[in-house]
Structures are given as structure tokens and as C-alpha cells.
Design a protein around this motif. Structure first.
Motif, mmCIF file in Angstrom:
data_model
loop_
_atom_site.group_PDB
_atom_site.id
_atom_site.type_symbol
_atom_site.label_atom_id
_atom_site.label_comp_id
_atom_site.label_asym_id
_atom_site.label_seq_id
_atom_site.Cartn_x
_atom_site.Cartn_y
_atom_site.Cartn_z
ATOM 1 N N LEU A 31 18.552 30.933 45.386
ATOM 2 C CA LEU A 31 16.940 30.945 44.955
ATOM 3 C C LEU A 31 16.832 30.561 43.321
ATOM 4 C CD1 LEU A 31 15.655 34.109 46.671
ATOM 5 C CD2 LEU A 31 15.296 31.603 47.192
ATOM 6 N N TYR A 32 17.927 31.115 42.429
ATOM 7 C CA TYR A 32 17.842 30.525 41.235
ATOM 8 C C TYR A 32 18.231 29.234 41.101
ATOM 9 C CZ TYR A 32 17.204 35.468 39.763
ATOM 10 O OH TYR A 32 16.613 36.987 39.800
ATOM 11 N N ILE A 34 17.752 26.645 43.331
ATOM 12 C CA ILE A 34 16.807 25.721 43.636
ATOM 13 C C ILE A 34 15.780 25.730 42.513
ATOM 14 C CG2 ILE A 34 15.014 25.441 45.337
ATOM 15 C CD1 ILE A 34 16.743 26.742 47.346
ATOM 16 N N ASP A 35 15.588 27.054 42.037
ATOM 17 C CA ASP A 35 14.268 27.263 41.002
ATOM 18 C C ASP A 35 14.773 26.204 39.619
ATOM 19 O OD1 ASP A 35 11.970 28.765 39.859
ATOM 20 O OD2 ASP A 35 13.653 29.175 38.305
ATOM 21 N N ALA A 36 15.979 26.474 39.162
ATOM 22 C CA ALA A 36 16.504 25.536 38.200
ATOM 23 C C ALA A 36 16.429 24.322 38.268
ATOM 24 C CB ALA A 36 17.807 26.093 37.837
ATOM 25 N N PHE A 38 14.392 22.708 40.338
ATOM 26 C CA PHE A 38 12.951 22.091 40.228
ATOM 27 C C PHE A 38 12.224 22.261 38.949
ATOM 28 C CE2 PHE A 38 13.096 22.812 44.880
ATOM 29 C CZ PHE A 38 12.660 21.558 45.391
ATOM 30 N N ASN A 39 12.821 23.207 38.098
ATOM 31 C CA ASN A 39 12.332 23.337 36.693
ATOM 32 C C ASN A 39 12.975 22.501 35.701
ATOM 33 O OD1 ASN A 39 10.264 24.882 37.306
ATOM 34 N ND2 ASN A 39 11.642 26.713 37.458
ATOM 35 N N ILE A 62 20.193 21.232 46.452
ATOM 36 C CA ILE A 62 19.047 21.852 47.090
ATOM 37 C C ILE A 62 19.455 21.833 48.597
ATOM 38 C CG2 ILE A 62 16.485 21.236 47.931
ATOM 39 C CD1 ILE A 62 16.053 20.085 45.219
ATOM 40 N N SER A 65 22.150 24.658 49.059
ATOM 41 C CA SER A 65 21.179 26.094 48.887
ATOM 42 C C SER A 65 20.339 26.498 49.938
ATOM 43 C CB SER A 65 20.447 26.057 47.589
ATOM 44 O OG SER A 65 21.342 25.764 46.511
ATOM 45 N N SER A 66 19.716 25.231 50.616
ATOM 46 C CA SER A 66 18.689 25.669 51.644
ATOM 47 C C SER A 66 19.568 25.989 52.919
ATOM 48 C CB SER A 66 17.854 24.379 51.910
ATOM 49 O OG SER A 66 16.958 24.123 50.643
#
Length: 201
Positions: A31-32, A34-36, A38-39, A62, A65-66
């Protein structure tokens, strides 16, 4: 016998809670990641090739991780086990490559790019350190992939062949050939084992 039931049930529930907590701990980093991804944004000042490579790596991160997030508990543990085996194999290859091309055993001087010398400086101690390191990586590799019988010993021997070339002071081109051959055999073995495990399980 009735008094034995509740403690056994409590132990079973405790095991399930531990496995559940471990499962959550293995999924949360995705989750971290994927968040990193996208940001963060590619650097437009770099070349097109670097930008395309960054986009490819982001999409790959991505995707992986998914996949990890939707895996079952058993498949999740297998994924991390096989990934750890792959990292051990890659570490072994890099150690053999570095030792064969960047260590002068006559002077026992480690030509590290950052000036970091992690191995002993004396020749015999350096050889022994390399042998112990490769044995550790090899045993961890065959253990994680659950390779049994004499085949596992051959894999560990394959990791030690480049070190033997260093000890016997073979010419540089022969040492390079040994490192390349050892790496190729290890890579083919890893791909074959993972393909068979994925196909039949």
C-alpha cells in the motif's frame, strides 16, 4: 480429555492470529509502495529513455503490489519465499562478480567505489570469508526453494566455483568465464524451479 480441548483451541487460535498478523505485515508495504508511486512524478529534465524507463518501473511496481494485495495467504507466503530466494541468488552473483573483478588478492586491497571495505584485508581470511558467505547464501537459496537430494549440493558447488578460481589464481578471462557460467546456471535453475512450482501447484 474434555479439559484438554480449550487449551488446544486457544493455541490454535493464537497460531491463526499470528499468521493473520504476519499476513497483514506482508501486505501493508504494498500500500505504501502504490501510494508513493502515485504521489511522485517523473523528472521532465531527463531523457526520453529515462522517462519511459521510470514509467515502466512504476507500472511494474503497481502491478506487482496489486498482485500481492489480492493473493491468498498461502500464495502470499510462497511469493515472499521465492522472492527471498531470488534475492539470495542475485546477491551471490554480485558477490562473485565483485570478488572476481574488483579484488586484488595479491595485495588484499578492496577497490570499492565508495571506499567501504566489508571483507578482511588478508588473502586467506578473505578467501574464507567469501566461502562462508557463499555457503550461507547457497544454503538459504536451496532451503527456500526446497531443493533436496544431491541436486542442492551441486547448486551450492556452482556458487563456490568462482571462488575456487580466485583461490587457484586462474587468469582473469577464465575467472570471468566461471562467473558468467555460474550465474547462467543459477539463473536457469531459478527460472526452471519457479516455472515448475507455478505450473504444478
Amino acid at each position: 480429555m474434555a479439559a484438554v480441548g480449550p487449551p488446544q483451541q486457544q493455541v490454535r487460535m493464537a497460531h491463526q492470529q499470528v499468521w493473520a498478523a504476519l499476513e497483514v505485515a506482508l501486505r501493508v508495504p504494498c500500500l505504501y509502495i502504490i501510494d508513493a508511486i502515485f504521489n511522485s512524478y517523473p523528472d521532465s529534465s531527463q531523457s526520453r529513455f529515462c522517462i519511459v524507463l521510470q514509467i515502466f518501473l512504476r507500472l511494474l511496481g503497481i502491478f506487482v503490489s496489486s498482485i500481492v494485495l489480492i493473493l491468498s495467504q498461502r500464495s502470499l507466503f510462497k511469493f515472499y519465499m521465492y522472492s527471498s530466494a531470488f534475492l539470495l541468488a542475485a546477491t551471490s552473483v554480485l558477490v562473485n562478480y565483485y570478488a572476481s573483478l574488483h579484488i586484488d588478492f595479491y595485495g588484499a586491497y578492496n577497490t570499492s567505489a565508495f571506499g567501504i571495505e566489508l571483507l578482511p584485508r588478508k588473502g586467506p581470511s578473505l578467501w574464507m570469508a567469501l566461502i562462508v558467505l557463499q555457503l550461507t547464501l547457497g544454503i538459504g537459496y536451496v532451503t527456500l526453494l526446497q531443493i533436496h537430494s544431491i541436486y542442492s549440493q551441486l547448486i551450492i558447488l556452482d556458487l563456490l566455483v568462482p571462488v575456487i578460481g580466485l583461490i587457484t589464481e586462474l587468469p582473469l578471462h577464465i575467472r570471468e568465464t566461471l562467473v558468467f557460467t555460474s550465474s547462467l546456471i543459477l539463473t536457469l535453475n531459478t527460472v526452471l524451479v519457479l516455472a515448475l512450482r507455478t505450473r504444478f501447484k
